[in-house]
Design an enzyme around this catalytic site. Structure first.
Site, PDB file in Angstrom:
ATOM      1  N   ASP A 171       0.857  -1.293   0.048  1.00 13.45           N
ATOM      2  CA  ASP A 171      -0.203   0.018   0.085  1.00 13.45           C
ATOM      3  C   ASP A 171       0.932   1.016   0.068  1.00 13.45           C
ATOM      4  OD1 ASP A 171      -2.354   1.594   0.271  1.00 13.45           O
ATOM      5  OD2 ASP A 171      -2.108   1.876   2.464  1.00 13.45           O
ATOM      6  N   SER A 172       0.285   2.431  -0.227  1.00  9.96           N
ATOM      7  CA  SER A 172       1.113   3.740  -0.062  1.00  9.96           C
ATOM      8  C   SER A 172       1.534   3.888   1.528  1.00  9.96           C
ATOM      9  CB  SER A 172       0.322   4.804  -0.566  1.00  9.96           C
ATOM     10  OG  SER A 172      -1.025   5.123   0.098  1.00  9.96           O
ATOM     11  N   TYR A 183      -1.104   8.152  -2.948  1.00  9.43           N
ATOM     12  CA  TYR A 183      -1.265   7.496  -4.313  1.00  9.43           C
ATOM     13  C   TYR A 183      -2.461   8.426  -4.863  1.00  9.43           C
ATOM     14  CZ  TYR A 183       1.576   3.365  -4.281  1.00  9.43           C
ATOM     15  OH  TYR A 183       2.904   2.521  -4.249  1.00  9.43           O
ATOM     16  N   GLY A 184      -3.734   8.578  -4.121  1.00 12.30           N
ATOM     17  CA  GLY A 184      -4.944   8.891  -4.316  1.00 12.30           C
ATOM     18  C   GLY A 184      -4.924  10.067  -5.523  1.00 12.30           C
ATOM     19  N   CYS A 237      -4.626  -1.998  -1.436  1.00 15.37           N
ATOM     20  CA  CYS A 237      -4.790  -0.542  -1.987  1.00 15.37           C
ATOM     21  C   CYS A 237      -5.559  -0.521  -3.284  1.00 15.37           C
ATOM     22  CB  CYS A 237      -3.350   0.105  -2.302  1.00 15.37           C
ATOM     23  SG  CYS A 237      -3.416   1.930  -2.861  1.00 15.37           S
ATOM     24  N   ASN A 238      -6.852   0.324  -3.030  1.00 12.42           N
ATOM     25  CA  ASN A 238      -7.798   0.507  -4.079  1.00 12.42           C
ATOM     26  C   ASN A 238      -7.392   1.253  -5.073  1.00 12.42           C
ATOM     27  OD1 ASN A 238     -10.802  -0.719  -2.917  1.00 12.42           O
ATOM     28  ND2 ASN A 238      -9.673   0.378  -1.390  1.00 12.42           N
ATOM     29  N   CYS A 245     -11.022   2.935   0.273  1.00 16.03           N
ATOM     30  CA  CYS A 245      -9.770   3.122   0.449  1.00 16.03           C
ATOM     31  C   CYS A 245      -9.223   2.614   1.745  1.00 16.03           C
ATOM     32  CB  CYS A 245      -9.324   4.742   0.373  1.00 16.03           C
ATOM     33  SG  CYS A 245      -7.784   5.238   1.002  1.00 16.03           S
ATOM     34  N   THR A 246      -8.105   1.709   1.630  1.00 11.87           N
ATOM     35  CA  THR A 246      -7.912   0.997   2.913  1.00 11.87           C
ATOM     36  C   THR A 246      -7.477   1.842   4.124  1.00 11.87           C
ATOM     37  OG1 THR A 246      -5.607   0.707   1.850  1.00 11.87           O
ATOM     38  CG2 THR A 246      -7.134  -1.144   1.933  1.00 11.87           C
ATOM     39  N   HIS A 247      -7.143   3.063   4.218  1.00 13.13           N
ATOM     40  CA  HIS A 247      -6.723   3.876   4.787  1.00 13.13           C
ATOM     41  C   HIS A 247      -7.955   4.365   5.878  1.00 13.13           C
ATOM     42  CE1 HIS A 247      -2.747   4.718   3.132  1.00 13.13           C
ATOM     43  NE2 HIS A 247      -2.379   5.122   4.321  1.00 13.13           N
TER      44      HIS A 247
HETATM   45  N1  DGL Z   1      -4.806   3.233   0.566  1.00 11.88           N
HETATM   46  C1  DGL Z   1      -4.886   3.744  -0.611  1.00 11.88           C
HETATM   47  C2  DGL Z   1      -6.205   3.074  -1.147  1.00 11.88           C
HETATM   48  O1  DGL Z   1      -6.729   2.075  -0.659  1.00 11.88           O
HETATM   49  C3  DGL Z   1      -4.762   5.183  -0.932  1.00 11.88           C
HETATM   50  C4  DGL Z   1      -4.223   5.980  -0.186  1.00 11.88           C
HETATM   51  C5  DGL Z   1      -3.433   7.155  -0.765  1.00 11.88           C
HETATM   52  O2  DGL Z   1      -3.976   7.892  -1.227  1.00 11.88           O
HETATM   53  O3  DGL Z   1      -2.230   7.007  -0.890  1.00 11.88           O
HETATM   54  O4  DGL Z   1      -6.790   3.697  -2.037  1.00 11.88           O
END
Ligand code: DGL
Length: 253
Positions: A3-4, A35-36, A66-67, A176-178
């Site tokens: 993931d990021s 990443y978003g 990570c989505n 988003c996993t966060h």
């Molecule tokens: N955790 C990531 C997801 O599931 C993205 C978070 C980010 O923006 O890096 O999309």
């Protein structure tokens, strides 16, 4: 698994709970967080280089926890590498079944909401429900910087979700996993709003894929957690510990 940053730890927790014998190498791409908002091509490039690194470490399966990275790269990864991949898409399918009002909010990064993968999911499972796309601007950053239970997180959740709830949404999908780590804040700010989290289904799917390939860890083995962090490993470890995770070793990027 990668993931990021800390988001994928939600999938890791579910996986460790179900399969404590599995060794996990978790790659946190903190040098490129978030990443978003990045262009899909850039996220894809990161996903390729991380998958390459995990392959070098002899990973038997890669979970794209990570989505955003799944949206940018999952199909190409499957074509390019000779390892099974498990990716993530926002859980619209269970949300559409669960919703009584017929209005569902999808809380995700712009990268996920703009991707072709999500477009396919809405086409397939969004019939008969109103799907409200809610970009979670700034939310992953709050979680990554360990402010997931701060007054700022409460304010951000209120601002981001209020318009969708006013339009009748009774279910929110964490795309988003966060955002998993914001679940208590969502519950506090919007009691009664159902939350769909795909961390557990993705962990279960990962174990099924391992079983399909006869790649499960020997039962009774004590699984360990190793870590690769692309920037500020000490800071990442500290944030990880705050979220209840204890990596056993660090591997160089
Ligand atoms: N955790 C990531 C997801 O599931 C993205 C978070 C980010 O923006 O890096 O999309």
């Amino acid at each position: 698994m990668f993931d990021s940053g800390v988001g994928g730890l939600s999938v890791l927790a579910a996986l460790q709970a179900m399969a404590p014998a599995e060794h996990v190498l978790y790659f946190a791409d903190t040098a490129y967080f978030p990443y978003g908002p990045r262009p899909a091509a850039e996220v894809r490039k990161r996903a390729f280089s991380i998958a390459h690194r995990l392959q070098q470490a002899r990973a038997k399966l890669v979970v794209v926890a990570c989505n955003t990275a799944s949206a940018a790269a999952i199909e190409d990864l499957r074509q390019m590498f000779d390892i099974p991949f498990v990716g993530m898409v926002p859980g619209l399918k269970p949300a559409a079944v669960h919703s009584k009002s017929g209005v569902v909010a999808i809380l995700a990064t712009p990268g996920t909401l703009d991707g072709a993968l999500y477009a396919r999911v809405t086409q397939e499972f969004g019939k008969g429900v109103t799907v409200l796309d809610v970009p979670g601007h700034g939310l992953a950053e709050l979680v990554e910087h360990a402010a997931h239970d701060s007054p700022a997180a409460h304010a951000a959740i209120r601002d981001v979700l209020r318009p969708a709830v006013s339009r009748g949404a009774d279910t929110v999908v964490l795309g988003c996993t966060h955002y998993h780590f914001l679940t208590p804040v969502i519950a506090a700010e919007f009691p009664g709003l159902a939350v769909v989290d795909t961390a557990e289904p993705v962990a279960r799917r990962s174990l099924n894929v391992l079983a399909e390939h006869a790649l499960e860890a020997p039962a009774g083995q004590a699984g360990h957690l190793d870590l690769i962090v692309s920037a500020d490993p000490a800071g990442f470890r500290a944030r990880m510990r705050r979220l209840g995770f204890a990596p056993s070793a660090e591997v160089s990027p």
